[in-house]
Design a protein around this motif. Structure first.
Motif, mmCIF file in Angstrom:
data_model
loop_
_atom_site.group_PDB
_atom_site.id
_atom_site.type_symbol
_atom_site.label_atom_id
_atom_site.label_comp_id
_atom_site.label_asym_id
_atom_site.label_seq_id
_atom_site.Cartn_x
_atom_site.Cartn_y
_atom_site.Cartn_z
ATOM 1 N N GLU A 148 50.627 42.252 44.053
ATOM 2 C CA GLU A 148 51.485 41.275 43.372
ATOM 3 C C GLU A 148 51.763 41.680 41.920
ATOM 4 O O GLU A 148 50.879 42.201 41.241
ATOM 5 C CB GLU A 148 50.788 39.889 43.361
ATOM 6 C CG GLU A 148 50.271 39.507 44.741
ATOM 7 C CD GLU A 148 50.019 38.035 44.968
ATOM 8 O OE1 GLU A 148 50.264 37.225 44.045
ATOM 9 O OE2 GLU A 148 49.575 37.711 46.089
ATOM 10 N N THR B 109 53.129 37.900 47.030
ATOM 11 C CA THR B 109 53.095 39.221 47.688
ATOM 12 C C THR B 109 54.243 39.377 48.679
ATOM 13 O O THR B 109 54.635 38.398 49.339
ATOM 14 C CB THR B 109 51.734 39.429 48.396
ATOM 15 O OG1 THR B 109 51.555 40.827 48.693
ATOM 16 C CG2 THR B 109 51.631 38.647 49.703
ATOM 17 N N ASP C 177 45.685 40.296 45.064
ATOM 18 C CA ASP C 177 45.112 38.990 45.372
ATOM 19 C C ASP C 177 44.316 39.195 46.674
ATOM 20 O O ASP C 177 44.859 39.051 47.762
ATOM 21 C CB ASP C 177 46.264 37.981 45.531
ATOM 22 C CG ASP C 177 45.885 36.706 46.249
ATOM 23 O OD1 ASP C 177 44.686 36.402 46.327
ATOM 24 O OD2 ASP C 177 46.811 36.018 46.738
ATOM 25 N N GLU D 45 46.728 41.912 49.041
ATOM 26 C CA GLU D 45 48.077 41.393 48.765
ATOM 27 C C GLU D 45 48.458 41.923 47.391
ATOM 28 O O GLU D 45 47.882 41.502 46.397
ATOM 29 C CB GLU D 45 48.082 39.855 48.719
ATOM 30 C CG GLU D 45 47.700 39.172 50.021
ATOM 31 C CD GLU D 45 47.892 37.646 49.984
ATOM 32 O OE1 GLU D 45 48.275 37.103 48.924
ATOM 33 O OE2 GLU D 45 47.649 37.010 51.028
ATOM 34 N N ILE E 247 50.694 32.449 43.154
ATOM 35 C CA ILE E 247 51.774 31.805 43.893
ATOM 36 C C ILE E 247 51.737 32.308 45.331
ATOM 37 O O ILE E 247 51.692 33.520 45.569
ATOM 38 C CB ILE E 247 53.150 32.140 43.269
ATOM 39 C CG1 ILE E 247 53.133 31.895 41.754
ATOM 40 C CG2 ILE E 247 54.267 31.342 43.946
ATOM 41 C CD1 ILE E 247 52.815 30.488 41.328
ATOM 42 N N LYS F 271 39.910 32.712 48.480
ATOM 43 C CA LYS F 271 40.811 33.334 47.506
ATOM 44 C C LYS F 271 40.184 33.533 46.127
ATOM 45 O O LYS F 271 40.642 34.393 45.368
ATOM 46 C CB LYS F 271 42.042 32.432 47.317
ATOM 47 C CG LYS F 271 43.025 32.404 48.481
ATOM 48 C CD LYS F 271 43.911 33.623 48.453
ATOM 49 C CE LYS F 271 45.191 33.457 49.248
ATOM 50 N NZ LYS F 271 46.032 34.678 49.172
HETATM 51 MG MG MG Z 1 48.863 36.202 47.209
#
Ligand code: MG
Length: 202
Positions: A56, A174, A85, A54, A6, A106
């Motif tokens: 999470e 994040t 992430d 990031e 997300i 990503k």
């Molecule tokens: Mg992220």
């Protein structure tokens, strides 16, 4: 196994990257080959010069479901974890400029760091405190009370589009403080004071 992620689910992080706060969850996915477990090292990819962490909270889906209703969403995960992430920010910026998909920024190999998972029974889902340390210094700090879309909302929404399956994961977004990492960094993630993962960038 699917890995859902997300984007922009904490207002202060959306702001730091100059993005608007979304009105519905922003979803993207990573392939199973993105997962990096057991505190293994991460090797800095050649195609980026601006790799960001990031941190999470991760949900581990424990049963199959489609069109899950809010009242039942809670039954679809029993454990939570923490991970990174990893994002090739320079590549992502180029994708965004062109309106292209994000996958190459990503979804690359080992971009989804996952630590151990803990029973959710010991936590309040709307008050999980977590942080990321880089070389022993805290660089990101978050609490799930600041989520724009809470866990149950994410499960319901994702399941209107994709069938959730046992073994899937959801990276729930994040908080502020994302930043670059370089070779030699040691990243450690914590829920409260308990270390959940360690990852050295090589
Ligand atoms: Mg992220």
């Amino acid at each position: 196994m699917k890995i859902f992620c997300i984007g922009r689910n904490y207002a202060d992080h959306a702001k730091e990257l100059g993005n608007k706060v979304p009105t519905q969850p922003l979803i993207f996915m990573k392939p199973p080959t993105a997962s990096l477990r057991d505190n293994r090292d991460f090797y800095y990819p050649e195609f980026t010069k601006d790799l960001h962490y990031e941190v999470e909270v991760i949900l581990k889906i424990c049963k199959n479901g489609k069109h899950i209703q809010t009242a039942f969403a809670d039954d679809y995960y029993k454990e939570i974890g923490l991970g990174i992430d990893f994002t090739a920010r320079d590549v992502q910026s180029r994708c965004k400029e062109k309106g292209h998909p994000w996958e190459i920024a990503k979804g690359f190999d080992h971009s989804a760091v996952m630590g151990k998972f803990l029973s959710k029974e010991q936590f309040q889902m709307n008050n999980i405190s977590f942080h990321l340390d880089k070389n022993g210094e805290t660089v990101q700090k978050g609490n799930t009370k600041d989520l724009i879309f809470d866990f149950n909302t994410l499960i319901c929404y994702i399941s209107t589009i994709f069938t959730l399956q046992k073994g899937d994961y959801i990276y729930t977004g994040t908080p502020a403080g994302v930043g670059p990492t370089v070779q030699g960094d040691v990243l450690r993630g914590f829920i409260d004071t308990e270390q959940i993962f360690e990852c050295e960038v090589k």
